[in-house]
Each structure stands twice: as structure tokens, then as C-alpha cells.
Design an enzyme around this catalytic site. Structure first.
Site, PDB file in Angstrom:
ATOM      1  N   GLN A  69      -5.566  -2.343  -6.647  1.00 15.17           N
ATOM      2  CA  GLN A  69      -6.394  -1.277  -5.618  1.00 15.17           C
ATOM      3  C   GLN A  69      -7.090  -0.449  -6.462  1.00 15.17           C
ATOM      4  OE1 GLN A  69      -4.408   1.708  -3.022  1.00 15.17           O
ATOM      5  NE2 GLN A  69      -4.279  -0.179  -1.602  1.00 15.17           N
ATOM      6  N   SER A  85      -7.508   5.035   0.090  1.00 12.99           N
ATOM      7  CA  SER A  85      -7.802   3.704  -0.438  1.00 12.99           C
ATOM      8  C   SER A  85      -8.825   3.119  -0.259  1.00 12.99           C
ATOM      9  CB  SER A  85      -6.928   2.583   0.264  1.00 12.99           C
ATOM     10  OG  SER A  85      -5.427   2.863   0.063  1.00 12.99           O
ATOM     11  N   ASP A 107       0.814  -1.272  -0.021  1.00 12.76           N
ATOM     12  CA  ASP A 107      -0.228   0.017   0.118  1.00 12.76           C
ATOM     13  C   ASP A 107       0.753   1.092   0.097  1.00 12.76           C
ATOM     14  OD1 ASP A 107      -2.568   1.242  -0.156  1.00 12.76           O
ATOM     15  OD2 ASP A 107      -2.536   1.685   1.959  1.00 12.76           O
TER      16      ASP A 107
END
Length: 299
Positions: free
Chosen positions: A292, A242, A218
Site C-alpha cells: 500500500q 490510503s 488496512d
């Protein structure tokens, strides 16, 4: 990751001197959850976190909670997660594990992270016992060795980035010009590539290594979206978070050895950006894939 998430990810230690084993040990301690009841675990955030909990932290902790309820010989092969609310770093996070299924080959778990009586994150993870089968993977791009590339402190010196001097548990080496440079040169790279590794030595637990990779996944992924448009966190007016995160683990690896993180963005629209990434070991094995979508508001 967002500018606030980046700070939370790195503020595991405020002592000077970069990363190294002491900072990595703090990350390992962060992932070592407290068991408070059967299928219920509790985690904390770093003492010097920013406004919201870093997404990689809550994903890694949730995966630890799931893995604690699964036989060690079954390896996680995929996870799918949603970031529901911003986490409060000032209070503990409670992880509730639902044992969905225990089959002969696969084990499925669902985890909900709770703060202030509300869900902030949900994760589904699948584990599988080792089995033989057909085998192929993508080819690793031809890139320079990590030792030939500048360290993160060397690369950020003189740019005034808020997160540049904070010790980091993950050693990151950028391949090519970083996005805070390409935004001024007019380049619009379609791929964002970095070498990564845990900045120290990890224990041999396979669950720990996949959780550290989940944490690291991430850290730079949404940069590949912003780089296509010449903007960057902490330099331009970018608000981001996110939204969801999916990881597939293909082959065993060690997160304290160099791995290449090759990411790109196939699409961005509606204030959302999609990014995909591939992880390769130094010897060219394709060990994981990530996707993502993030909220990205450029003002």
C-alpha cells in the site's frame, strides 16, 4: 490507516465491553451487500462512522460485489485498488461490477464504487480455479504466541487515544512496543508486527474470510511508515489517507484464526509512504502479501 479511518473501522458498535461475536456480526452484516440490479450492489457504512469511509470497508465491500458474480469454486488470488475520493459514510455506496473476462481458469472483474454520481474507489480482482503447481513461501518470523501478549484495551490504557475504547471486530495483539510508545522511547523499528484474528466465529464462506482479511489489512499497515519517524496518529499532527492497495492471496486460511501481520516500509518521500506486509497462519504458512502507498503529511 488514518486516524479517521481507524475510528470508522472500529465504530461498528458503541456499546461498552470491547469486541467479541456481536461486534464481528456487525462487520459481517456490513459486508453483506444488497443486490439492486444485475452487476449492481449497494452497501452502507456503520451508523457511527467518522468523516470518511474506512478504506478497508470499501475494499472489502467491493471484493464482495466482485465475488458475487464469480463461481464459488474460483478463489480470489489478487486485487488491485485505488482510493479516488473520500467516501461519505452518511449515504449508501453503489458498487458497479464489470465482468471483464470469464476464462477456463481465470475470471477477472472490475468494480467501481460510486457516491453522489462520482467514483470514490476502483478495484480489479482476479479469481482462479484451484490447480496444482510448484509451492514455496517465505518463513514466518519467530514471535511470541498471541495469548502471551496484552489485548488492545490493555495496551492502550492510560494513553488517552480516542480510538482505544471503541469495540473492535478484529482482535489485535502487538508484538513489541506499539508505535505510540516507541515514538517516546526513541526506537525506530523497521518491522511492525501484530497478531490478528476476527474476534469471533465466521461462516465457512472462503469469500467472507478473504474479505475480512482485506478489511483488516488496512488497519495497521501505514503504522510501519510512521514508526520509522517516531510519529503516530492521534498523538502527533499527522494527516493521512490510503492512495492504493494491492493484495495477493497465496493459500487458503480462516480469518477467525490467528494470523501474523508482518509489515515494513521500504521508502517514504514526497508526502507519500510505501508499506508492504506479509500474512502468516499460526502454523507458519505464508497466506497473503499486501502493498500500500499512503498520503502522509506530518505537520
Amino acid at each position: 490507516m488514518t486516524e479517521m479511518a481507524r475510528e470508522a473501522a472500529t465504530e461498528l458498535d458503541t456499546s461498552p465491553g470491547g469486541g467479541g461475536q456481536p461486534v464481528l456480526d456487525k462487520l459481517v452484516a456490513l459486508l453483506d451487500l444488497e443486490k439492486i440490479e444485475e452487476n449492481i450492489y449497494r452497501g452502507v457504512s456503520p451508523a457511527h462512522s467518522s468523516v470518511r469511509v474506512f478504506g478497508g470497508q470499501v475494499a472489502g465491500q467491493a471484493l464482495v460485489a466482485a465475488g458475487r458474480t464469480v463461481p464459488e469454486e474460483r478463489r480470489v488470488h489478487s486485487l488491485h485498488a485505488y482510493f479516488i475520493r473520500g467516501g461519505d459514510p452518511s449515504v449508501p455506496i453503489v458498487y458497479e461490477v464489470d465482468r471483464i473476462r470469464d476464462g477456463r481458469s481465470f475470471t477477472t472483474r472490475r468494480v467501481v464504487a460510486v457516491q453522489h454520481g462520482k467514483a470514490i474507489f476502483s478495484l480489479s480482482a482476479s479469481f482462479q480455479k484451484d490447480e496444482p503447481g510448484i509451492d514455496h513461501g517465505e518463513t514466518m518470523p519467530d514471535v511470541p504466541d498471541p495469548e502471551s501478549l496484552p489485548t488492545f484495551p490493555e495496551l492502550t490504557a492510560g494513553y488517552g487515544l480516542r480510538f482505544s475504547e471503541i469495540p473492535r471486530p478484529i482482535d489485535i495483539r502487538y508484538i513489541g512496543e506499539p508505535p505510540w510508545v516507541t515514538r517516546t522511547t526513541g526506537e525506530r523499528p523497521t518491522h511492525h508486527r501484530v497478531w490478528m484474528r476476527a474476534d469471533g466465529t465466521l461462516a465457512d464462506s472462503q469469500l467472507l474470510h478473504v474479505c475480512v482479511l482485506a478489511y483488516a489489512s488496512d488497519m495497521t499497515l501505514l503504522d510501519s511508515v510512521l514508526a520509522r519517524h517516531g510519529v503516530y496518529w492521534d498523538v502527533d499532527k499527522v494527516l493521512g489517507a490510503s492512495l492504493d492497495h494491492a493484495l495477493w492471496f497465496h493459500r487458503p486460511f480462516r480469518a477467525d484464526e490467528w494470523f501474523l501481520y508482518d509489515s515494513t516500509s521500504p521508502s517514504a518521500s514526497g508526502a507519500r509512504g510505501l508499506a508492504t506486509g506479509r500474512f502468516f497462519t499460526r502454523d507458519g504458512r505464508h497466506v497473503a502479501t499486501v502493498v500500500q502507498e499512503g498520503l502522509l503529511r506530518v505537520r
